[in-house]
Scaffold this motif. Sequence first.
Motif, PDB file in Angstrom:
ATOM      1  N   GLY A   1       4.485  -6.727  -1.941  1.00 29.39           N
ATOM      2  CA  GLY A   1       3.919  -5.524  -2.546  1.00 29.39           C
ATOM      3  C   GLY A   1       3.672  -5.701  -4.030  1.00 29.39           C
TER       4      GLY A   1
ATOM      5  N   MET B   1       0.837  -1.189   0.000  1.00 25.74           N
ATOM      6  CA  MET B   1       0.000   0.000   0.000  1.00 25.74           C
ATOM      7  C   MET B   1       0.885   1.258   0.000  1.00 25.74           C
ATOM      8  N   ARG B   2       0.379   2.333  -0.588  1.00 21.15           N
ATOM      9  CA  ARG B   2       1.126   3.595  -0.668  1.00 21.15           C
ATOM     10  C   ARG B   2       0.493   4.599   0.297  1.00 21.15           C
TER      11      ARG B   2
ATOM     12  N   HIS C   1       4.896  -1.157   3.405  1.00 24.12           N
ATOM     13  CA  HIS C   1       4.230  -0.070   2.693  1.00 24.12           C
ATOM     14  C   HIS C   1       5.245   0.890   2.084  1.00 24.12           C
TER      15      HIS C   1
ATOM     16  N   HIS D   1      -0.199  -8.840   5.256  1.00 22.93           N
ATOM     17  CA  HIS D   1       0.941  -9.058   4.362  1.00 22.93           C
ATOM     18  C   HIS D   1       1.391 -10.518   4.381  1.00 22.93           C
TER      19      HIS D   1
END
Length: 228
Positions: A156, A1-2, A25, A139
């Motif tokens: 990711g 995630m960003r 992240h 995750h």
Amino acid sequence: MRILLVEDDPSIAEGIRASLRQGGHAVDHVTDGGQADAALRDHGYDLLVLDLGLPGLDGSEVLQRLRRRGKGLPVLVVTARDGLAERIRVLDLGADDYLVKPFALSEFEARVRALLRRVSSQGKPELQLGRLRLDLPGHRAWVDRRPLELTAREFGLLEALALRADRVTSRAQLIEALCDWDQELTDNGLDIAIHRLRRKLDGSGTGVRTIRGLGYLLEELADAGDAA
């Protein structure tokens, strides 16, 4: 995630940034409200971590501008302003959660997981493609009941592909998902990550297919050799 982190205290920012990166992240960090407003207009994020007492634009104004643009981005406010009236005001402006400084990083991480759980895959905390299953907030990934041992970057990459499993993901989209402003990802770095992920998915019935000139597609395979 960003994630976009908006915090002007260097020590607090460094602790939060390290915690988020350890969780896998990508984190962009700015220190004033004007930079935050510009970043939110120019880039896509999965979460905003927002201090209120900022140079330039106050955090409350950043939040109001975000909501006026119709953005539903989840917002976690972290601030030293501790008072019931202030909490109510900020939540009414559109914040999703409110955490008072100082706080334990373990509580911050739990709040982040809860907010990301709401938005992961349109509210679904898990994704499944054939025998492959992903727990996005945690995750973690499994093939059948076997856990996949993935680095943060590999997870990711798998997450970015899985969230777009019905369409091609370009190299630019993958690089955007995997890097932040302080840790750039090169084309060669992306190639290495894709190669390692393919190797770990070997035999899972799911593979990463190259679509020449367009990007990559995560798909179920009739034959594992099709992933090349």
